[in-house]
Design a protein around this motif. Structure first.
Motif, PDB file in Angstrom:
ATOM      1  N   MET A   1       3.782  27.307 -19.062  1.00 10.39           N
ATOM      2  CA  MET A   1       4.257  28.632 -19.421  1.00 10.39           C
ATOM      3  C   MET A   1       5.298  29.106 -18.407  1.00 10.39           C
ATOM      4  O   MET A   1       5.133  28.902 -17.208  1.00 10.39           O
ATOM      5  CB  MET A   1       3.101  29.624 -19.433  1.00 10.39           C
ATOM      6  CG  MET A   1       2.089  29.405 -20.505  1.00 10.39           C
ATOM      7  SD  MET A   1       2.781  29.856 -22.078  1.00 10.39           S
ATOM      8  CE  MET A   1       1.673  29.012 -23.149  1.00 10.39           C
ATOM      9  N   ALA A   2       6.304  29.732 -18.896  1.00 14.67           N
ATOM     10  CA  ALA A   2       7.374  30.248 -18.044  1.00 14.67           C
ATOM     11  C   ALA A   2       7.187  31.744 -17.807  1.00 14.67           C
ATOM     12  O   ALA A   2       6.390  32.395 -18.466  1.00 14.67           O
ATOM     13  CB  ALA A   2       8.721  30.012 -18.712  1.00 14.67           C
ATOM     14  N   PHE A   3       7.933  32.251 -16.868  1.00 10.11           N
ATOM     15  CA  PHE A   3       7.991  33.694 -16.676  1.00 10.11           C
ATOM     16  C   PHE A   3       9.051  34.247 -17.616  1.00 10.11           C
ATOM     17  O   PHE A   3       9.954  33.529 -18.048  1.00 10.11           O
ATOM     18  CB  PHE A   3       8.290  34.024 -15.213  1.00 10.11           C
ATOM     19  CG  PHE A   3       7.038  34.057 -14.392  1.00 10.11           C
ATOM     20  CD1 PHE A   3       6.493  35.252 -13.971  1.00 10.11           C
ATOM     21  CD2 PHE A   3       6.376  32.887 -14.063  1.00 10.11           C
ATOM     22  CE1 PHE A   3       5.322  35.295 -13.249  1.00 10.11           C
ATOM     23  CE2 PHE A   3       5.207  32.907 -13.336  1.00 10.11           C
ATOM     24  CZ  PHE A   3       4.676  34.118 -12.926  1.00 10.11           C
ATOM     25  N   VAL A   4       8.923  35.534 -17.954  1.00 13.98           N
ATOM     26  CA  VAL A   4       9.784  36.178 -18.943  1.00 13.98           C
ATOM     27  C   VAL A   4      10.291  37.498 -18.379  1.00 13.98           C
ATOM     28  O   VAL A   4       9.520  38.256 -17.784  1.00 13.98           O
ATOM     29  CB  VAL A   4       8.993  36.448 -20.249  1.00 13.98           C
ATOM     30  CG1 VAL A   4       9.835  37.209 -21.255  1.00 13.98           C
ATOM     31  CG2 VAL A   4       8.486  35.145 -20.847  1.00 13.98           C
ATOM     32  N   ILE A   5      11.569  37.766 -18.569  1.00 10.92           N
ATOM     33  CA  ILE A   5      12.140  39.051 -18.172  1.00 10.92           C
ATOM     34  C   ILE A   5      12.149  39.954 -19.401  1.00 10.92           C
ATOM     35  O   ILE A   5      12.588  39.548 -20.475  1.00 10.92           O
ATOM     36  CB  ILE A   5      13.560  38.881 -17.600  1.00 10.92           C
ATOM     37  CG1 ILE A   5      13.500  37.994 -16.348  1.00 10.92           C
ATOM     38  CG2 ILE A   5      14.162  40.248 -17.263  1.00 10.92           C
ATOM     39  CD1 ILE A   5      14.830  37.713 -15.706  1.00 10.92           C
ATOM     40  N   THR A   6      11.661  41.190 -19.233  1.00 11.62           N
ATOM     41  CA  THR A   6      11.481  42.113 -20.351  1.00 11.62           C
ATOM     42  C   THR A   6      12.390  43.338 -20.237  1.00 11.62           C
ATOM     43  O   THR A   6      13.233  43.419 -19.348  1.00 11.62           O
ATOM     44  CB  THR A   6      10.010  42.534 -20.436  1.00 11.62           C
ATOM     45  OG1 THR A   6       9.649  43.198 -19.230  1.00 11.62           O
ATOM     46  CG2 THR A   6       9.096  41.329 -20.666  1.00 11.62           C
ATOM     47  N   SER A   7      12.195  44.302 -21.117  1.00 16.43           N
ATOM     48  CA  SER A   7      13.108  45.432 -21.292  1.00 16.43           C
ATOM     49  C   SER A   7      13.407  46.277 -20.057  1.00 16.43           C
ATOM     50  O   SER A   7      14.515  46.825 -19.978  1.00 16.43           O
ATOM     51  CB  SER A   7      12.636  46.341 -22.423  1.00 16.43           C
ATOM     52  OG  SER A   7      11.446  47.000 -22.087  1.00 16.43           O
ATOM     53  N   PRO A   8      12.525  46.446 -19.091  1.00 19.39           N
ATOM     54  CA  PRO A   8      12.929  47.245 -17.926  1.00 19.39           C
ATOM     55  C   PRO A   8      14.169  46.689 -17.209  1.00 19.39           C
ATOM     56  O   PRO A   8      14.832  47.397 -16.457  1.00 19.39           O
ATOM     57  CB  PRO A   8      11.704  47.220 -17.023  1.00 19.39           C
ATOM     58  CG  PRO A   8      10.563  47.066 -17.967  1.00 19.39           C
ATOM     59  CD  PRO A   8      11.095  46.133 -19.036  1.00 19.39           C
ATOM     60  N   CYS A   9      14.498  45.435 -17.471  1.00 24.93           N
ATOM     61  CA  CYS A   9      15.674  44.821 -16.851  1.00 24.93           C
ATOM     62  C   CYS A   9      16.980  45.202 -17.555  1.00 24.93           C
ATOM     63  O   CYS A   9      18.054  45.031 -16.986  1.00 24.93           O
ATOM     64  CB  CYS A   9      15.525  43.298 -16.846  1.00 24.93           C
ATOM     65  SG  CYS A   9      16.873  42.425 -16.024  1.00 24.93           S
ATOM     66  N   ARG A  10      16.886  45.714 -18.766  1.00 27.39           N
ATOM     67  CA  ARG A  10      18.112  46.049 -19.489  1.00 27.39           C
ATOM     68  C   ARG A  10      18.964  47.011 -18.666  1.00 27.39           C
ATOM     69  O   ARG A  10      18.471  48.028 -18.198  1.00 27.39           O
ATOM     70  CB  ARG A  10      17.800  46.640 -20.858  1.00 27.39           C
ATOM     71  CG  ARG A  10      17.186  45.600 -21.797  1.00 27.39           C
ATOM     72  CD  ARG A  10      16.954  46.099 -23.191  1.00 27.39           C
ATOM     73  NE  ARG A  10      18.155  46.539 -23.871  1.00 27.39           N
ATOM     74  CZ  ARG A  10      19.083  45.740 -24.412  1.00 27.39           C
ATOM     75  NH1 ARG A  10      18.951  44.437 -24.336  1.00 27.39           N
ATOM     76  NH2 ARG A  10      20.132  46.246 -25.032  1.00 27.39           N
ATOM     77  N   HIS A  11      20.192  46.652 -18.471  1.00 29.60           N
ATOM     78  CA  HIS A  11      21.177  47.432 -17.712  1.00 29.60           C
ATOM     79  C   HIS A  11      20.836  47.531 -16.219  1.00 29.60           C
ATOM     80  O   HIS A  11      21.416  48.343 -15.516  1.00 29.60           O
ATOM     81  CB  HIS A  11      21.389  48.818 -18.323  1.00 29.60           C
ATOM     82  CG  HIS A  11      21.719  48.750 -19.772  1.00 29.60           C
ATOM     83  ND1 HIS A  11      22.899  48.235 -20.239  1.00 29.60           N
ATOM     84  CD2 HIS A  11      21.005  49.093 -20.875  1.00 29.60           C
ATOM     85  CE1 HIS A  11      22.910  48.273 -21.557  1.00 29.60           C
ATOM     86  NE2 HIS A  11      21.771  48.784 -21.965  1.00 29.60           N
ATOM     87  N   GLU A  12      19.918  46.701 -15.757  1.00 27.90           N
ATOM     88  CA  GLU A  12      19.556  46.645 -14.337  1.00 27.90           C
ATOM     89  C   GLU A  12      20.298  45.458 -13.734  1.00 27.90           C
ATOM     90  O   GLU A  12      20.247  44.365 -14.256  1.00 27.90           O
ATOM     91  CB  GLU A  12      18.044  46.450 -14.191  1.00 27.90           C
ATOM     92  CG  GLU A  12      17.564  46.309 -12.787  1.00 27.90           C
ATOM     93  CD  GLU A  12      17.782  47.548 -11.946  1.00 27.90           C
ATOM     94  OE1 GLU A  12      18.213  47.379 -10.796  1.00 27.90           O
ATOM     95  OE2 GLU A  12      17.548  48.664 -12.429  1.00 27.90           O
ATOM     96  N   LYS A  13      20.961  45.646 -12.651  1.00 28.93           N
ATOM     97  CA  LYS A  13      21.756  44.562 -12.071  1.00 28.93           C
ATOM     98  C   LYS A  13      21.414  44.308 -10.603  1.00 28.93           C
ATOM     99  O   LYS A  13      22.259  43.941  -9.814  1.00 28.93           O
ATOM    100  CB  LYS A  13      23.251  44.882 -12.208  1.00 28.93           C
ATOM    101  CG  LYS A  13      23.715  45.001 -13.655  1.00 28.93           C
ATOM    102  CD  LYS A  13      23.606  43.681 -14.380  1.00 28.93           C
ATOM    103  CE  LYS A  13      24.142  43.799 -15.789  1.00 28.93           C
ATOM    104  NZ  LYS A  13      24.212  42.553 -16.477  1.00 28.93           N
ATOM    105  N   SER A  14      20.151  44.488 -10.243  1.00 28.56           N
ATOM    106  CA  SER A  14      19.748  44.291  -8.844  1.00 28.56           C
ATOM    107  C   SER A  14      19.831  42.833  -8.409  1.00 28.56           C
ATOM    108  O   SER A  14      20.259  42.546  -7.309  1.00 28.56           O
ATOM    109  CB  SER A  14      18.333  44.822  -8.622  1.00 28.56           C
ATOM    110  OG  SER A  14      18.328  46.219  -8.799  1.00 28.56           O
TER     111      SER A  14
END
Length: 78
Positions: A1-14
């Protein structure tokens, strides 16, 4: 299983996640970052540094964020 990036990342560019990934599995898309499920080694380094809490192990992705499992895989399908 992989890790997944979800919606809180939208428009986040850290990008702290990109900097700590030991296998270069995270790349920037138009509006967010994505994790390549074929490269991810499940080390959880990215989740530990995510400033917005957007990264989950695939089996722990909240029900309301399940579409991001497909979105992360689809980003690398082309």
């Amino acid at each position: 299983m992989a890790f997944v990036i979800t919606s809180p990342c939208r428009h986040e560019k850290s990008a702290e996640c990109v900097e700590v990934c030991p296998v270069d599995a995270i790349h920037e898309g138009t509006n967010m970052y994505y994790i390549d499920p074929d490269i991810c080694i499940d080390c959880a380094a990215c989740a530990a540094v995510c400033p917005v809490g957007a990264i989950f192990a695939e089996e722990d992705v909240p029900e309301s964020e399940q579409q991001y499992i497909v979105a992360n895989a689809r980003f690398y399908a082309s």
